[in-house]
Design an enzyme around this catalytic site. Sequence first.
Site, PDB file in Angstrom:
ATOM      1  N   SER A 209      59.763 -44.033 -62.181  1.00  0.00           N
ATOM      2  CA  SER A 209      58.703 -44.002 -63.568  1.00  0.00           C
ATOM      3  C   SER A 209      60.203 -43.506 -64.125  1.00  0.00           C
ATOM      4  O   SER A 209      61.672 -42.854 -64.572  1.00  0.00           O
ATOM      5  CB  SER A 209      57.939 -43.276 -63.269  1.00  0.00           C
ATOM      6  OG  SER A 209      56.784 -42.727 -64.352  1.00  0.00           O
ATOM      7  N   ASP A 423      51.667 -51.790 -66.753  1.00  0.00           N
ATOM      8  CA  ASP A 423      51.955 -51.074 -66.539  1.00  0.00           C
ATOM      9  C   ASP A 423      51.629 -50.220 -67.248  1.00  0.00           C
ATOM     10  O   ASP A 423      51.924 -50.323 -68.718  1.00  0.00           O
ATOM     11  CB  ASP A 423      53.600 -50.529 -66.741  1.00  0.00           C
ATOM     12  CG  ASP A 423      53.573 -49.409 -65.576  1.00  0.00           C
ATOM     13  OD1 ASP A 423      52.485 -48.540 -65.967  1.00  0.00           O
ATOM     14  OD2 ASP A 423      54.684 -49.335 -65.265  1.00  0.00           O
ATOM     15  N   HIS A 451      52.598 -49.717 -61.355  1.00  0.00           N
ATOM     16  CA  HIS A 451      53.546 -48.337 -61.621  1.00  0.00           C
ATOM     17  C   HIS A 451      53.919 -48.182 -60.641  1.00  0.00           C
ATOM     18  O   HIS A 451      54.076 -47.413 -59.999  1.00  0.00           O
ATOM     19  CB  HIS A 451      52.553 -47.393 -62.324  1.00  0.00           C
ATOM     20  CG  HIS A 451      54.065 -46.490 -62.904  1.00  0.00           C
ATOM     21  ND1 HIS A 451      54.635 -46.953 -63.897  1.00  0.00           N
ATOM     22  CD2 HIS A 451      53.905 -45.158 -62.620  1.00  0.00           C
ATOM     23  CE1 HIS A 451      55.279 -45.443 -64.249  1.00  0.00           C
ATOM     24  NE2 HIS A 451      54.972 -44.940 -63.097  1.00  0.00           N
TER      25      HIS A 451
END
Length: 490
Positions: A209, A423, A451
């Site tokens: 991320s 996502d 995710h």
Amino acid sequence: MTSKRRLLTLSAVTALGLTGLSGPVTATASPQGATALTWGTCPARSQAPRGTYCSTIKVPLDYTKPTGRQITLTLSMVGSRDAERTLVVNPGGPGQSGIEAAQPVWAAMPPEVSAKYSVVSFDPRGVGESSPVSCGDAGKLIKHPAPDYTPADAKAEQARVAIARGVAERCATASGTLLNSISTANAARDMDRVRAALGRSKLDYLGYSYGSKLGATYATLFPSHTGRMILDGVVDPDVTEYAATYEQDPALEQRTRQFFAWAARNDHAYHLGTTEAEVSATWTAVRTKLRTAPASGQAGATELDDLLASSLYTDLSWPDLASMVADYRKGDPSSLVGASKQLAAGAVNPAQLAYNCVDDSWPRNWKTWHDDTTAAAKKAPLFAWMYTWISAPCAFWKASTAAPVKIGSVKVPPVLLLQSHDDPATPLVGAQRMRQALSGSRLVVAGGGNHGQYLFDGNACMDGYGNRYLLTGKLPPADATCKGSPSPTP
């Protein structure tokens, strides 16, 4: 794009293995002559899993004054000190502690990979055990049950604006000039100091991320030091944080529809409805009831919105969320209230705000926020205002914006990008743009919307791409796809 919430609870991974370390050890000094690292016990409050060892290094507060004031970074390590390679990990955020991440990552690796790599993570500057920033008592400004995210009128909107301004002021008062140094570019420069302290000529890296933004920034600033790099759940390199929020809103709405459809397929367990539309109607009814009569006087409609948003990052959270709502409808609000309290405790994340607000330039005229969010809410009514309020302190932030780093150059070596198709935190378009920015890289896309793919989604296809790359350093010959992981069962 970075997520505005905790993205990957690596420390929750079960069945953790033990490390190959046995007592305090010392790493070899780097070729640049960096001080050797002494590994010992981790800080008690860090919640680092058993078998993790920690160390510290000093880095410049201001890299334009490298011999000036120094701050402390805390690192963690798991695996053999004699491992052939070291994988540095960032679990996301920004603002998420990293020293808890080394153990679950190393333990989740297949034996052939963990035999080749030790795993090191660290709390980035401003976070946890690394000279943390603070917002003082800013969390007290947010009362629960909270009013709706979508303001009922101008007065309600200005009340929320006042809270955002108050949070920014408290952060400035509590953290002072430290806020000016909390940027992704500086965190990337810190990582090069970590690489040197580990005695590695190149940095092997895994970033989830926000960690993908940090890794891409590192590769741009230090291309000759970039080794094997996996960016997972990829941030959009071409838009500002402000613009990224509006990319995220519709992706969250789509993911919500997928959750409702999943609950409908499992109506035998939750009795929320047999179609997506029926589940949506049930959800709206529960939300309406909580608005007028918060559960236990604490969990209202806004708290339900928070639980929904936090559950969209992985469908592994869906059974818990559906059960909470089902139990509430049967007269037991305890799990709903307990989960709401847990989220409320992290309502203000100082380090997350510090990175987001300094990394990019934000509109200072509130009318811009109002107009853009009003427009976004037409397509994303559940989330547009929610994510605006999470970022709103940036409109009043007291620290100066960092010099932007344009991701990518002809010198940046190609890396492996992993992404899920739906996502909600880092939409697919961002990964596609990163693929273009980092020439020669390869993008592997999984079905579904979870995710964070590598090691923690149970997707053998995605794990296979990651494992092969770490073992051989060879990227796939072309971009690829994988099927998504099976949906969870009730």
